[in-house]
Design an enzyme around this catalytic site. Structure first.
Site, mmCIF file in Angstrom:
data_model
loop_
_atom_site.group_PDB
_atom_site.id
_atom_site.type_symbol
_atom_site.label_atom_id
_atom_site.label_comp_id
_atom_site.label_asym_id
_atom_site.label_seq_id
_atom_site.Cartn_x
_atom_site.Cartn_y
_atom_site.Cartn_z
ATOM 1 N N ALA A 194 0.870 -1.178 0.000
ATOM 2 C CA ALA A 194 0.000 0.000 0.000
ATOM 3 C C ALA A 194 0.904 1.225 0.000
ATOM 4 C CB ALA A 194 -0.879 -0.024 1.239
ATOM 5 N N GLY B 66 0.502 -5.056 0.772
ATOM 6 C CA GLY B 66 -0.709 -5.026 -0.061
ATOM 7 C C GLY B 66 -0.508 -5.695 -1.411
ATOM 8 N N GLU C 248 -1.049 -9.266 -0.791
ATOM 9 C CA GLU C 248 -2.493 -9.430 -0.547
ATOM 10 C C GLU C 248 -3.274 -9.410 -1.870
ATOM 11 O OE1 GLU C 248 -2.261 -6.228 2.422
ATOM 12 O OE2 GLU C 248 -3.330 -7.564 3.777
ATOM 13 N N GLU D 118 4.541 -5.504 7.091
ATOM 14 C CA GLU D 118 3.834 -4.438 7.825
ATOM 15 C C GLU D 118 4.393 -4.204 9.218
ATOM 16 O OE1 GLU D 118 2.383 -6.726 5.935
ATOM 17 O OE2 GLU D 118 0.893 -5.749 4.670
HETATM 18 N N1 CO8 Z 1 4.636 3.056 -0.715
HETATM 19 C C1 CO8 Z 1 5.047 4.205 -1.272
HETATM 20 N N2 CO8 Z 1 6.190 4.319 -1.986
HETATM 21 C C2 CO8 Z 1 6.943 3.217 -2.122
HETATM 22 C C3 CO8 Z 1 6.570 1.981 -1.566
HETATM 23 C C4 CO8 Z 1 5.348 1.913 -0.847
HETATM 24 N N3 CO8 Z 1 4.869 0.765 -0.310
HETATM 25 N N4 CO8 Z 1 7.521 1.051 -1.866
HETATM 26 C C5 CO8 Z 1 8.451 1.707 -2.586
HETATM 27 N N5 CO8 Z 1 8.115 3.004 -2.750
HETATM 28 C C6 CO8 Z 1 8.853 4.057 -3.458
HETATM 29 C C7 CO8 Z 1 10.102 4.468 -2.674
HETATM 30 O O1 CO8 Z 1 9.779 5.413 -1.677
HETATM 31 C C8 CO8 Z 1 10.962 5.056 -3.793
HETATM 32 O O2 CO8 Z 1 10.489 6.345 -4.084
HETATM 33 P P1 CO8 Z 1 11.566 7.563 -4.342
HETATM 34 O O3 CO8 Z 1 12.319 7.134 -5.581
HETATM 35 O O4 CO8 Z 1 10.691 8.745 -4.579
HETATM 36 O O5 CO8 Z 1 12.437 7.618 -3.156
HETATM 37 C C9 CO8 Z 1 10.604 4.181 -5.000
HETATM 38 O O6 CO8 Z 1 9.366 3.544 -4.671
HETATM 39 C C10 CO8 Z 1 11.651 3.096 -5.245
HETATM 40 O O7 CO8 Z 1 11.816 2.363 -4.043
HETATM 41 P P2 CO8 Z 1 13.249 2.081 -3.391
HETATM 42 O O8 CO8 Z 1 14.212 3.158 -3.754
HETATM 43 O O9 CO8 Z 1 13.042 1.828 -1.940
HETATM 44 O O10 CO8 Z 1 13.660 0.747 -4.160
HETATM 45 P P3 CO8 Z 1 14.645 -0.394 -3.645
HETATM 46 O O11 CO8 Z 1 14.882 -1.294 -4.807
HETATM 47 O O12 CO8 Z 1 15.832 0.200 -2.967
HETATM 48 O O13 CO8 Z 1 13.835 -1.190 -2.513
HETATM 49 C C11 CO8 Z 1 11.881 -2.304 -1.621
HETATM 50 C C12 CO8 Z 1 12.700 -1.951 -2.877
HETATM 51 C C13 CO8 Z 1 12.672 -3.280 -0.749
HETATM 52 C C14 CO8 Z 1 10.604 -2.969 -2.097
HETATM 53 C C15 CO8 Z 1 11.578 -1.015 -0.820
HETATM 54 O O14 CO8 Z 1 11.039 -0.053 -1.706
HETATM 55 C C16 CO8 Z 1 10.591 -1.209 0.295
HETATM 56 O O15 CO8 Z 1 10.946 -1.733 1.336
HETATM 57 N N6 CO8 Z 1 9.319 -0.743 0.100
HETATM 58 C C17 CO8 Z 1 8.301 -0.787 1.115
HETATM 59 C C18 CO8 Z 1 7.781 -2.180 1.269
HETATM 60 C C19 CO8 Z 1 6.723 -2.236 2.346
HETATM 61 O O16 CO8 Z 1 6.967 -1.961 3.505
HETATM 62 N N7 CO8 Z 1 5.498 -2.577 1.940
HETATM 63 C C20 CO8 Z 1 4.406 -2.693 2.830
HETATM 64 C C21 CO8 Z 1 3.635 -1.410 2.873
HETATM 65 S S1 CO8 Z 1 2.356 -1.450 4.093
HETATM 66 C C22 CO8 Z 1 1.148 -2.328 3.361
HETATM 67 O O17 CO8 Z 1 1.222 -2.757 2.254
HETATM 68 C C23 CO8 Z 1 -0.058 -2.533 4.187
HETATM 69 C C24 CO8 Z 1 -1.196 -3.127 3.385
HETATM 70 C C25 CO8 Z 1 -2.479 -3.004 4.062
HETATM 71 C C26 CO8 Z 1 -2.871 -1.597 4.198
HETATM 72 C C27 CO8 Z 1 -4.181 -1.519 4.820
HETATM 73 C C28 CO8 Z 1 -4.724 -0.122 4.784
HETATM 74 C C29 CO8 Z 1 -4.967 0.425 6.101
#
Ligand code: CO8
Length: 255
Positions: free
Chosen positions: A65, A110, A113, A133
């Site tokens: 998400a 997400g 999911e 998460e």
């Molecule tokens: N949300 C928003 N932006 C994101 C997300 C995300 N989930 N994941 C990546 N991005 C963005 C980064 O901020 C980055 O943006 P910018 O270039 O502007 O800095 C761009 O995408 C590229 O990402 P990275 O530079 O981090 O790329 P890497 O190759 O270094 O890393 C990863 C890849 C490991 C996937 C890393 O991006 C990461 O850890 N992302 C987050 C993963 C995460 O924690 N996901 C879970 C999110 S919470 C969730 O999904 C809950 C679901 C249920 C919600 C229910 C609603 C209430």
């Protein structure tokens, strides 16, 4: 509807839905859910489509998400955002037509999911999976706590949910989270081949298999068997007659 997050193409009975916000690793925002709801409804109503495939553009399937959209939400807004996503992913299960996830890269939070809301998952050997998460002090909100244990069993589900660990495609295959692995360059060709194979079967039979299996999964064994008998019977003097006659007459069925 003009989509900002999705790229939809329809060809040879297959709707290919590509999530295309690669600059944010296809993170899911409110707009995504509204667009996906629209796709579900239009694909459901399109008589030319037999199977839907969902994939992501770039190096991610979906990295979760959208954290930047969620960070300032109140508890009530968070609950609403959870329900929004739960309804969309339940919509994939309730669609009569099969939905395949082609997991090309990261399927996190997400994103996993979403993949679990699809009927089955074919993944690149380079894909990565996880429910991270807890790393953010959060828990899954799009039914990840419910679907993961039903797909892989309680122990593996709780391990992934509590540790936040990201696993590779081989481990995802081992625990039954994905059904098949394909080399990255061959992923879409293989998934489209599988989709076309399914599209060539009796369309009502495929849809009834989905409904009876999914509904039975949420019911008792006895209720599921009763539903199976009813739907089994309904294929006689219908598609089933053509399929069985075609077999006996050594020809291709004409659905
Ligand atoms: N949300 C928003 N932006 C994101 C997300 C995300 N989930 N994941 C990546 N991005 C963005 C980064 O901020 C980055 O943006 P910018 O270039 O502007 O800095 C761009 O995408 C590229 O990402 P990275 O530079 O981090 O790329 P890497 O190759 O270094 O890393 C990863 C890849 C490991 C996937 C890393 O991006 C990461 O850890 N992302 C987050 C993963 C995460 O924690 N996901 C879970 C999110 S919470 C969730 O999904 C809950 C679901 C249920 C919600 C229910 C609603 C209430």
């Amino acid at each position: 509807m003009d989509y900002k997050n999705l790229d939809v193409t329809i060809s040879e009975g297959i709707a290919l839905v590509k999530i295309s916000r690669p600059e944010a690793l296809n993170a899911l925002n409110t707009n995504f859910f509204l667009e996906m709801d629209d796709v579900i409804s239009s694909v459901s109503n399109n008589v030319d489509v037999q199977v839907m495939v969902i994939t992501g553009e770039g190096k991610a399937f979906v990295a979760g998400a959208d954290i930047s959209e969620m960070v300032d939400k109140s508890p009530g807004e968070g609950e609403d955002f959870s329900r929004l996503g739960q309804n969309t992913f339940r919509g994939l299960e309730l669609m009569e037509k099969p939905v395949i996830a082609a997991v090309n890269g990261f399927a996190l939070g997400g994103g996993l999911e979403l993949a679990m809301g699809c009927d089955f998952r074919i993944a690149s050997t380079k894909a990565k999976f996880g429910q991270p998460e807890v790393n953010l002090g959060m828990i899954p909100g799009y039914a990840g706590t419910q679907r993961l244990s039903r797909l892989v069993g309680l122990g593996d589900a709780l391990y992934l949910l509590m540790s936040g660990e990201m696993i590779d495609a081989q481990d995802a295959l081992r625990i039954g989270l994905v059904q098949k692995l394909v080399e990255p360059d061959d992923l879409m060709e293989e998934v489209m081949k599988i989709a076309k194979t399914i599209a060539s079967k009796g369309p009502k039979a495929v849809r009834k298999v989905k409904f009876v299996t999914r509904d039975g999964f949420l019911s008792t064994f006895r209720e599921g068997c009763a539903l199976e008998s009813k739907y089994f019977g309904s294929q006689f003097k219908d598609e089933g007659e053509e399929g069985m006659r075609a077999f006996l007459e050594k020809r291709k069925p004409n659905w």
